[in-house]
Design an enzyme around this catalytic site. Sequence first.
Site, mmCIF file in Angstrom:
data_model
loop_
_atom_site.group_PDB
_atom_site.id
_atom_site.type_symbol
_atom_site.label_atom_id
_atom_site.label_comp_id
_atom_site.label_asym_id
_atom_site.label_seq_id
_atom_site.Cartn_x
_atom_site.Cartn_y
_atom_site.Cartn_z
ATOM 1 N N ASP A 22 0.840 -1.199 0.000
ATOM 2 C CA ASP A 22 0.000 0.000 0.000
ATOM 3 C C ASP A 22 0.877 1.251 0.000
ATOM 4 O O ASP A 22 0.598 2.227 -0.690
ATOM 5 C CB ASP A 22 -0.929 -0.018 1.220
ATOM 6 C CG ASP A 22 -1.747 -1.296 1.264
ATOM 7 O OD1 ASP A 22 -2.527 -1.519 0.328
ATOM 8 O OD2 ASP A 22 -1.573 -2.096 2.204
ATOM 9 N N HIS A 70 -5.137 -3.338 6.045
ATOM 10 C CA HIS A 70 -4.839 -3.559 4.621
ATOM 11 C C HIS A 70 -6.172 -3.888 3.936
ATOM 12 O O HIS A 70 -6.500 -5.046 3.694
ATOM 13 C CB HIS A 70 -3.839 -4.707 4.447
ATOM 14 C CG HIS A 70 -3.721 -5.148 3.014
ATOM 15 N ND1 HIS A 70 -3.155 -4.371 2.040
ATOM 16 C CD2 HIS A 70 -4.131 -6.273 2.376
ATOM 17 C CE1 HIS A 70 -3.217 -4.996 0.883
ATOM 18 N NE2 HIS A 70 -3.803 -6.160 1.060
HETATM 19 P P1 NAX Z 1 -2.709 -18.201 -4.818
HETATM 20 O O1 NAX Z 1 -4.103 -18.720 -4.729
HETATM 21 O O2 NAX Z 1 -2.020 -18.157 -6.145
HETATM 22 O O3 NAX Z 1 -1.770 -19.034 -3.825
HETATM 23 C C1 NAX Z 1 -2.123 -19.337 -2.530
HETATM 24 C C2 NAX Z 1 -1.436 -20.643 -2.178
HETATM 25 O O4 NAX Z 1 -1.630 -20.864 -0.793
HETATM 26 C C3 NAX Z 1 -2.011 -21.844 -2.912
HETATM 27 O O5 NAX Z 1 -0.949 -22.551 -3.539
HETATM 28 C C4 NAX Z 1 -2.656 -22.681 -1.800
HETATM 29 O O6 NAX Z 1 -2.548 -24.065 -2.034
HETATM 30 C C5 NAX Z 1 -1.835 -22.231 -0.604
HETATM 31 N N1 NAX Z 1 -2.480 -22.431 0.704
HETATM 32 C C6 NAX Z 1 -3.774 -22.280 1.027
HETATM 33 N N2 NAX Z 1 -3.967 -22.584 2.317
HETATM 34 C C7 NAX Z 1 -2.762 -22.917 2.834
HETATM 35 C C8 NAX Z 1 -2.319 -23.339 4.105
HETATM 36 N N3 NAX Z 1 -3.166 -23.519 5.113
HETATM 37 N N4 NAX Z 1 -1.002 -23.591 4.279
HETATM 38 C C9 NAX Z 1 -0.127 -23.460 3.258
HETATM 39 N N5 NAX Z 1 -0.511 -23.067 2.017
HETATM 40 C C10 NAX Z 1 -1.792 -22.806 1.807
HETATM 41 O O7 NAX Z 1 -2.763 -16.735 -4.153
HETATM 42 P P2 NAX Z 1 -1.683 -15.565 -4.256
HETATM 43 O O8 NAX Z 1 -1.969 -14.727 -5.428
HETATM 44 O O9 NAX Z 1 -0.330 -16.130 -4.100
HETATM 45 O O10 NAX Z 1 -2.089 -14.692 -2.958
HETATM 46 C C11 NAX Z 1 -1.850 -15.182 -1.665
HETATM 47 C C12 NAX Z 1 -2.493 -14.284 -0.633
HETATM 48 O O11 NAX Z 1 -1.938 -12.961 -0.654
HETATM 49 C C13 NAX Z 1 -3.989 -14.075 -0.786
HETATM 50 O O12 NAX Z 1 -4.628 -14.222 0.476
HETATM 51 C C14 NAX Z 1 -4.095 -12.627 -1.249
HETATM 52 O O13 NAX Z 1 -5.345 -12.048 -0.901
HETATM 53 C C15 NAX Z 1 -2.971 -12.010 -0.491
HETATM 54 N N6 NAX Z 1 -2.481 -10.691 -0.953
HETATM 55 C C16 NAX Z 1 -2.032 -9.823 -0.006
HETATM 56 C C17 NAX Z 1 -1.492 -8.600 -0.322
HETATM 57 C C18 NAX Z 1 -0.979 -7.684 0.731
HETATM 58 O O14 NAX Z 1 -0.512 -6.590 0.393
HETATM 59 N N7 NAX Z 1 -1.030 -8.001 2.027
HETATM 60 C C19 NAX Z 1 -1.458 -8.136 -1.745
HETATM 61 C C20 NAX Z 1 -1.541 -9.253 -2.733
HETATM 62 C C21 NAX Z 1 -2.504 -10.350 -2.369
HETATM 63 O O15 NAX Z 1 -3.819 -9.921 -2.644
#
Ligand code: NAX
Length: 329
Positions: free
Chosen positions: A157, A185
């Site tokens: 952000d 966030h």
């Molecule tokens: P993806 O869906 O591409 O990847 C997430 C991965 O996490 C998947 O491979 C899934 O199998 C794995 N996963 C799910 N539950 C799990 C667990 N209990 N233990 C270990 N692995 C697990 O998502 P991606 O684009 O990589 O985004 C990941 C997260 O970042 C999301 O929650 C998203 O909302 C968040 N973000 C946060 C941001 C921030 O600034 N704080 C910005 C970017 C993003 O939106």
Amino acid sequence: MATTITITGAGGQIGYALLFRIAAGAMLGPDEKVRLRLLEIPQGLKSAEGAALELQDGAFDLLESVDVTDDAAQGFDGSNIALLVGARPRGPGMERADLLAANAGIFGPQGKAIAESASSDVRVTVVGNPANTNALIAAASADGVPATRFTALTRLDENRARAQLALALDAPVSDIRQVAIWGNHSATQFPDITHATAGGRPVIEALAERVGDVQAWQEQTFIPRVAKRGAEIIDVRGSSSVASAANAAIEHTRDWVRGTDDWTSAGIVSRGEYGVPEGLVSSFPVRSVDGEWQVVEGIELSDWARGRIDTSIRELTEERDAVRALGML
Ligand code: NAX
């Protein structure tokens, strides 16, 4: 000695954008060897294993080892840095309470596993959304680990805000300093430019020459643009922010470990600073000193800024209360 870095959700998009930069030294510098632990759920293991094969093929000088697992105790074993990226996304028809509960079911056990198996100097950064409340849950579940070791990522952000200011002022982004992100966030966050400077000059003053009514510009253009940038990226790109999120997570961790001269922003556990209830994970303007985040003190807040911050803090309080009501905190 090498640093052990655990990345949850390592088989996902952000994981893929993180791994190779970390292995190349972008986070801890060109002299620090790293051991990567890729923690996934069973459905994500193949993708993480594929990334591990590619990490081998990168033949990175700094990369000592890569382990892939779906076992949290193994994933966090000896971990010095944990990037909690994997989270449960909001599915169709999912209410906010369901989303919070699903994530509490992930971040509670992960906090516990961190307490049980990570290194005593562990630093945790939560990226997975809702990041602030997920960090709060992980911190609350990690008996014996100081709450100061748990953070939520709001650096993206801040970077978005700095980039928008650079565009508006036609200035290099490296000139833009002291932008603060307050609160959650989420769309309620408050990107605060009151004390920001561009090349040493107050941003507010420089903006007045370009946009006229700076207050109106902040309310109608700047704040919505920054707060809803994630949605804009999804709209244009067809997928959520990935490389910019990974970059922010790398910068956040690098600054936490190495220190900063200037302000930056991070979601940290409140000790009551600026009236934010103790225990909530809120973004504040911070400095990193001797490996610890310190809230920048003595910032004057206008009534308008105070109102904006209060709105975001109210949302964080509601998220915490919802998790408590579910008996998960
Ligand atoms: P993806 O869906 O591409 O990847 C997430 C991965 O996490 C998947 O491979 C899934 O199998 C794995 N996963 C799910 N539950 C799990 C667990 N209990 N233990 C270990 N692995 C697990 O998502 P991606 O684009 O990589 O985004 C990941 C997260 O970042 C999301 O929650 C998203 O909302 C968040 N973000 C946060 C941001 C921030 O600034 N704080 C910005 C970017 C993003 O939106």
